[in-house]
Write an enzyme that holds these catalytic residues in place. Structure first.
Site, PDB file in Angstrom:
ATOM      1  N   LYS A 112       0.835  -1.221   0.000  1.00 45.38           N
ATOM      2  CA  LYS A 112       0.000   0.000   0.000  1.00 45.38           C
ATOM      3  C   LYS A 112       0.856   1.252   0.000  1.00 45.38           C
ATOM      4  CE  LYS A 112      -4.147  -1.930   1.998  1.00 45.38           C
ATOM      5  NZ  LYS A 112      -4.971  -2.094   3.170  1.00 45.38           N
ATOM      6  N   LYS A 197      -5.711 -10.335  -5.426  1.00 42.18           N
ATOM      7  CA  LYS A 197      -6.855 -10.597  -4.546  1.00 42.18           C
ATOM      8  C   LYS A 197      -8.050  -9.732  -4.963  1.00 42.18           C
ATOM      9  CE  LYS A 197      -7.164  -8.448  -0.666  1.00 42.18           C
ATOM     10  NZ  LYS A 197      -6.997  -7.842   0.664  1.00 42.18           N
ATOM     11  N   LYS A 200     -11.811  -4.847  -1.848  1.00 48.73           N
ATOM     12  CA  LYS A 200     -12.872  -3.848  -1.931  1.00 48.73           C
ATOM     13  C   LYS A 200     -12.360  -2.445  -2.226  1.00 48.73           C
ATOM     14  CE  LYS A 200     -13.615  -4.251   2.930  1.00 48.73           C
ATOM     15  NZ  LYS A 200     -12.310  -3.977   3.528  1.00 48.73           N
TER      16      LYS A 200
HETATM   17  P1  TYM Z   1     -10.699  -6.473   5.306  1.00 49.53           P
HETATM   18  O1  TYM Z   1     -11.715  -5.447   5.647  1.00 49.53           O
HETATM   19  O2  TYM Z   1      -9.774  -6.210   4.163  1.00 49.53           O
HETATM   20  O3  TYM Z   1     -11.402  -7.847   5.048  1.00 49.53           O
HETATM   21  C1  TYM Z   1     -12.347  -8.384   5.961  1.00 49.53           C
HETATM   22  C2  TYM Z   1     -12.230  -9.902   5.934  1.00 49.53           C
HETATM   23  O4  TYM Z   1     -12.444 -10.393   4.613  1.00 49.53           O
HETATM   24  C3  TYM Z   1     -11.344 -11.199   4.214  1.00 49.53           C
HETATM   25  N1  TYM Z   1     -11.111 -11.007   2.777  1.00 49.53           N
HETATM   26  C4  TYM Z   1     -11.012 -11.993   1.886  1.00 49.53           C
HETATM   27  N2  TYM Z   1     -11.083 -13.327   2.010  1.00 49.53           N
HETATM   28  C5  TYM Z   1     -10.958 -14.067   0.877  1.00 49.53           C
HETATM   29  N3  TYM Z   1     -10.746 -13.530  -0.350  1.00 49.53           N
HETATM   30  C6  TYM Z   1     -10.662 -12.201  -0.521  1.00 49.53           C
HETATM   31  N4  TYM Z   1     -10.481 -11.684  -1.718  1.00 49.53           N
HETATM   32  C7  TYM Z   1     -10.796 -11.367   0.633  1.00 49.53           C
HETATM   33  N5  TYM Z   1     -10.766 -10.020   0.814  1.00 49.53           N
HETATM   34  C8  TYM Z   1     -10.949  -9.825   2.138  1.00 49.53           C
HETATM   35  C9  TYM Z   1     -10.159 -10.690   5.019  1.00 49.53           C
HETATM   36  O5  TYM Z   1      -9.137 -11.655   5.119  1.00 49.53           O
HETATM   37  C10 TYM Z   1     -10.815 -10.386   6.341  1.00 49.53           C
HETATM   38  O6  TYM Z   1     -10.939 -11.552   7.122  1.00 49.53           O
HETATM   39  N6  TYM Z   1      -7.111  -5.765   8.703  1.00 49.53           N
HETATM   40  C11 TYM Z   1      -8.421  -6.350   8.472  1.00 49.53           C
HETATM   41  C12 TYM Z   1      -9.504  -5.841   9.400  1.00 49.53           C
HETATM   42  C13 TYM Z   1      -9.194  -5.993  10.844  1.00 49.53           C
HETATM   43  C14 TYM Z   1      -9.254  -7.196  11.570  1.00 49.53           C
HETATM   44  C15 TYM Z   1      -8.936  -6.823  12.921  1.00 49.53           C
HETATM   45  C16 TYM Z   1      -9.521  -8.521  11.237  1.00 49.53           C
HETATM   46  C17 TYM Z   1      -8.863  -4.986  11.690  1.00 49.53           C
HETATM   47  N7  TYM Z   1      -8.708  -5.498  12.958  1.00 49.53           N
HETATM   48  C18 TYM Z   1      -8.885  -7.799  13.917  1.00 49.53           C
HETATM   49  C19 TYM Z   1      -9.483  -9.477  12.260  1.00 49.53           C
HETATM   50  C20 TYM Z   1      -9.152  -9.105  13.591  1.00 49.53           C
HETATM   51  C21 TYM Z   1      -8.844  -6.025   7.055  1.00 49.53           C
HETATM   52  O7  TYM Z   1      -8.365  -5.078   6.469  1.00 49.53           O
HETATM   53  O8  TYM Z   1      -9.831  -6.820   6.595  1.00 49.53           O
END
Ligand code: TYM
Length: 331
Positions: A112, A197, A200
């Site tokens: 990023k 990947k 979003k």
């Molecule tokens: P985020 O918001 O990017 O994604 C939320 C969840 O969706 C999963 N995910 C995917 N799984 C499979 N294929 C994909 N293309 C895909 N895109 C997203 C992510 O792995 C995630 O489980 N840093 C985290 C948010 C966060 C968090 C936390 C998660 C902040 N604090 C504490 C767990 C525990 C994030 O950016 O997820």
């Protein structure tokens, strides 16, 4: 009882990747077998260029979609990160345990930050420290398991390392968490670029299925997915990433094993058609429930208020214990 915590960041409209990699399991499995907390992690959305009104809108939408996906406030805690001060309070203590080198090695930071710099923008300091705040999200709740997609495992590893280091230096305070990922669709790939990947916050709309896309739009996106040169349908993520992605999506939606499913197809067209219908079927109830919930915004707000109260009660003792253990005078 096992404690589960996971979060989702309101930086864009939620995608099929979010759903298959994380949300669906939260609703179908985790909330039924654990004391589970699910959080819209809005503070994390401030780590990159953001529009305040959009973050507010997306936070509300993400919370509504979590409920639409089947999270039941009677069974689990659904809340917004910024409503619970303990996350930020703990994050600072963990910054005093993490190292600069550790932060700079994080893959997502490197990617990023490079993207931001290529655009001529500046990199927010919070982007570097983001994984520490994520560790605080997890550790504040004495979390045993963190159900996430593949892309988050390095961050959960960091949370483990920080928990172990803190406990070693200052006495046992934190449970050491572990990540859990789904057997299939742990990394759903972009339909137009199966080497990346499905994210979003990416700009490439046609390769991303959003949970709120109209069924016709979803069908089109899947039917136009980039496949590989070659004719036969085989499951080979290295050599045939486009086809493997469709097989994983189909397997995740319908159940089954992607390699076995491959055997029942003789053309990419037939695979795409079935995958498209499977995705539309899986998302239909989510979209319908979302529509109902949008008609009653007061309900969602009340769920979030009650969720924050419950979350605060759960986090405060651990965070207070960390403040004492690290050497701060009790207030
Ligand atoms: P985020 O918001 O990017 O994604 C939320 C969840 O969706 C999963 N995910 C995917 N799984 C499979 N294929 C994909 N293309 C895909 N895109 C997203 C992510 O792995 C995630 O489980 N840093 C985290 C948010 C966060 C968090 C936390 C998660 C902040 N604090 C504490 C767990 C525990 C994030 O950016 O997820």
């Amino acid at each position: 009882m096992t404690r589960v915590f996971s979060g989702i960041k309101p930086t864009g409209h939620l995608t099929l990747g979010n759903y298959l990699g994380a949300m669906r399991r939260w609703a179908e499995v985790d909330q039924h077998r654990a004391d589970a907390l699910f959080c819209v992690v809005d503070l994390h959305a401030l780590t990159v260029d953001h529009d305040p009104a959009r973050v507010r809108r997306l936070s509300r939408q993400a919370a509504t979609l979590l409920l639409a996906a089947g999270l039941d406030p009677e069974r689990c805690t659904v809340f917004v990160q910024s409503h619970v001060d303990e996350h930020a309070r703990l994050s600072y203590l963990l910054e005093c345990v993490a190292t600069d080198g550790e932060m700079r090695r994080m893959i997502q930071y490197k990617e990023k930050a490079a993207r931001e710099q290529a655009r001529g923008g500046s990199v927010r300091l919070s982007l570097l420290t983001y994984p520490v705040l994520m560790a605080a999200d997890i550790l504040a709740y004495g979390t045993d398991e963190v159900p996430v997609g593949d892309d988050q495992t390095q961050h959960v590893e960091l949370a483990r390392d920080l928990a172990v280091r803190f406990n070693h230096r200052y006495g046992h305070t934190f449970t050491v968490p572990k990540a859990t990922s789904p057997a299939v669709a742990a990394r759903v790939m972009n339909l137009q670029d199966p080497a990346s990947k499905m994210g979003k916050s990416d700009d490439s709309g046609p390769g991303i299925v959003y949970l709120l896309d109209e069924p016709e739009v979803t069908r089109k996106k899947v039917m136009r997915a980039v496949t590989d040169s070659g004719q036969d349908v085989v499951y080979d993520p290295q050599e045939r990433p486009g086809v493997a992605n469709l097989l994983e999506i189909l397997a995740a939606c319908e159940g089954g094993d992607p390699a076995e499913l491959a055997g029942s197809y003789h053309s990419y067209g037939a695979l795409k058609k079935d995958a498209a219908e499977a995705v539309v079927d899986v998302l239909r109830p989510v979209r319908e429930r979302h529509r109902e919930l949008c008609a009653d915004p007061g309900y969602v707000e009340e769920v979030l208020r009650a969720g924050a109260r419950r979350a605060r009660e759960r986090a405060r003792p651990t965070v207070d214990a960390a403040y004492r253990a690290i050497g701060l005078l009790p207030a």
